[in-house]
Design an enzyme around this catalytic site. Structure first.
Site, short mmCIF file in Angstrom:
data_model
loop_
_atom_site.label_atom_id
_atom_site.label_comp_id
_atom_site.label_asym_id
_atom_site.label_seq_id
_atom_site.Cartn_x
_atom_site.Cartn_y
_atom_site.Cartn_z
N TYR A 1 -1.83 -0.21 10.46
CA TYR A 1 -1.77 -0.87 9.08
C TYR A 1 -0.55 -0.06 8.40
O TYR A 1 0.09 -0.91 7.87
CB TYR A 1 -2.95 -0.03 8.42
CG TYR A 1 -3.19 -0.45 6.92
CD1 TYR A 1 -3.53 -1.76 6.45
CD2 TYR A 1 -3.08 0.58 6.20
CE1 TYR A 1 -3.81 -2.02 5.39
CE2 TYR A 1 -3.04 0.18 4.83
CZ TYR A 1 -3.59 -0.94 4.31
OH TYR A 1 -3.78 -1.26 2.87
N SER B 1 0.93 -1.14 0.13
CA SER B 1 -0.05 0.00 0.03
C SER B 1 1.02 1.24 -0.02
O SER B 1 1.94 0.98 0.44
CB SER B 1 -0.96 0.02 1.23
OG SER B 1 -1.51 1.31 1.52
N1 LIG Z 1 -8.87 -0.98 -1.22
C1 LIG Z 1 -7.72 -0.20 -1.08
O1 LIG Z 1 -7.82 0.86 -1.28
C2 LIG Z 1 -6.64 -0.81 -0.79
C3 LIG Z 1 -5.50 0.07 -0.90
C4 LIG Z 1 -3.95 -0.13 -0.68
C5 LIG Z 1 -3.90 -1.66 -0.49
N2 LIG Z 1 -4.78 -2.53 -0.15
C6 LIG Z 1 -4.59 -3.77 0.09
O2 LIG Z 1 -4.94 -4.66 -0.88
C7 LIG Z 1 -5.24 -5.76 -0.28
C8 LIG Z 1 -6.77 -6.51 -0.60
O3 LIG Z 1 -7.63 -5.32 -0.06
P1 LIG Z 1 -8.97 -5.37 -0.65
O4 LIG Z 1 -9.06 -3.70 -0.71
O5 LIG Z 1 -9.28 -6.16 -1.79
O6 LIG Z 1 -9.79 -5.58 0.60
P2 LIG Z 1 -10.87 -6.91 0.82
O7 LIG Z 1 -11.55 -6.71 2.04
O8 LIG Z 1 -12.06 -6.43 -0.41
O9 LIG Z 1 -10.35 -8.07 0.36
C9 LIG Z 1 -9.35 -8.61 1.26
C10 LIG Z 1 -9.59 -10.27 1.01
O10 LIG Z 1 -8.70 -10.73 1.92
C11 LIG Z 1 -9.29 -11.86 2.65
N3 LIG Z 1 -8.78 -12.05 4.15
C12 LIG Z 1 -8.56 -11.24 5.14
N4 LIG Z 1 -7.88 -11.89 6.12
C13 LIG Z 1 -7.35 -13.20 5.70
C14 LIG Z 1 -6.71 -14.06 6.20
N5 LIG Z 1 -6.18 -13.83 7.50
N6 LIG Z 1 -6.52 -15.07 5.70
C15 LIG Z 1 -6.95 -15.34 4.35
N7 LIG Z 1 -7.61 -14.31 3.66
C16 LIG Z 1 -7.96 -13.21 4.69
C17 LIG Z 1 -10.68 -11.38 2.85
O11 LIG Z 1 -11.73 -12.46 3.48
C18 LIG Z 1 -10.96 -10.75 1.68
O12 LIG Z 1 -11.52 -11.70 0.74
C19 LIG Z 1 -4.69 -5.75 1.13
O13 LIG Z 1 -3.88 -6.22 1.50
C20 LIG Z 1 -5.05 -4.34 1.39
O14 LIG Z 1 -4.12 -3.83 2.46
C21 LIG Z 1 -6.03 -2.17 -0.58
#
Ligand SMILES: NC(=O)c1ccc[n+]([C@@H]2O[C@H](COP(=O)([O-])OP(=O)(O)OC[C@H]3O[C@@H](n4cnc5c(N)ncnc54)[C@H](O)[C@@H]3O)[C@@H](O)[C@H]2O)c1
Length: 253
Positions: free
Chosen positions: A156, A143
């Site tokens: 985070y 991120s």
């Molecule tokens: N959405 C954003 O703006 C954003 C920005 C920067 C980084 N990210 C990163 O992208 C990645 C995905 O985020 P997202 O926005 O798609 O979120 P999301 O909540 O839509 O998806 C996350 C997925 O990870 C799974 N998960 C959570 N904990 C888990 C565990 N212990 N074991 C297995 N699976 C697990 C959840 O069930 C979910 O399906 C994350 O690492 C997040 O930090 C997201």
């Protein structure tokens, strides 16, 4: 023929958001995709969508913080297809809390899912790649928060800064085996994690003033960058943290 034809990829957090978009993209480009997630229903949904489109997927229910679960993801994938070429670590959590209010439990959970979970699956996958002589690609979904101190997300931010340094450290050591390790650092992407803010028109309008492109990013746009890092097109790219944020970090800096 797809850009990942005959490749085997593991995607953690494949049930939703960015991980889901990557699993769908990789499968549409010909990869066999081991989709790992905690959420059984989300996992069923993504694997049926891949199969309905003619792709190949293996759903694996797993918690990335549990070493036995992680080892099982790698073992099952290898047993199914005899190789692991690509790993994407997208499983992650982010719960906003003011610094003074972060509990020990919240701190530990963020570090466990986002950092330890990334370490465990990366190490086990890399071991398999090294044993098999696979010149693989490991892609961490980090991120921009690993590069700056956004308010209310100290736990985070720190977990993602750790992921960025893990990426560089792994790239240095695994390069000799031909394994590339990179991180993608998304900015504000429309997923479950960010939907609450997107649903508040006045707040999101204000927020988007900090994004030069003036809009929220989509999971499919992150998937395109992951596809580049997974494919031969990035064969000389390693140890990098690639930002995809509509220009936001640059503006803040
Ligand atoms: N959405 C954003 O703006 C954003 C920005 C920067 C980084 N990210 C990163 O992208 C990645 C995905 O985020 P997202 O926005 O798609 O979120 P999301 O909540 O839509 O998806 C996350 C997925 O990870 C799974 N998960 C959570 N904990 C888990 C565990 N212990 N074991 C297995 N699976 C697990 C959840 O069930 C979910 O399906 C994350 O690492 C997040 O930090 C997201």
């Amino acid at each position: 023929m797809g850009r990942l034809f005959s490749k085997v990829a593991i995607v953690t957090g494949a049930g939703m958001g960015i991980g889901r978009a990557i699993a769908l993209k990789f499968a549409s480009e010909g990869a066999c995709v081991a989709a790992a997630d905690l959420d059984t229903a989300a996992l069923e949904s993504v694997t049926s969508e891949i199969r309905a489109a003619g792709g190949t997927a293996l759903p694996l229910i797993a918690d990335v913080t549990v070493k036995a679960d992680v080892d099982r993801i790698v073992e099952r994938t290898f047993a199914e297809w005899g190789a692991i070429d690509v790993l994407v670590t997208s499983a992650g959590i982010c719960q906003e809390t003011e610094f003074l209010a972060i509990t020990e439990e919240e701190w530990d959970r963020h570090l466990a899912v986002n950092l330890k979970g990334t370490f465990l699956i990366s190490q086990q996958t890399a071991r398999t790649m090294v044993e098999c002589g696979t010149r693989g690609s490991i892609i961490h979904i980090s991120s921009v928060n690993g590069m700056q101190g956004e308010a209310n997300q100290a736990h985070y931010n720190v977990s993602k800064a750790g992921v960025n340094l893990l990426t560089m450290s792994m790239a240095v050591e695994l390069g000799r085996a031909g394994i590339r390790v990179n991180a993608i650092c998304p900015g504000f992407i429309q997923t479950r994690l960010t939907q609450a803010l997107i649903d508040q028109p006045s707040l999101i309008r204000e927020y988007l003033k900090s994004v030069p492109l003036g809009r929220v990013g989509q999971p499919e746009e992150v998937a395109n960058m992951a596809l580049f890092l997974a494919s031969y097109e990035s064969n000389y790219v390693s140890g990098q943290t690639l930002v995809i944020d509509g220009g936001q970090l640059n503006k803040l800096a």
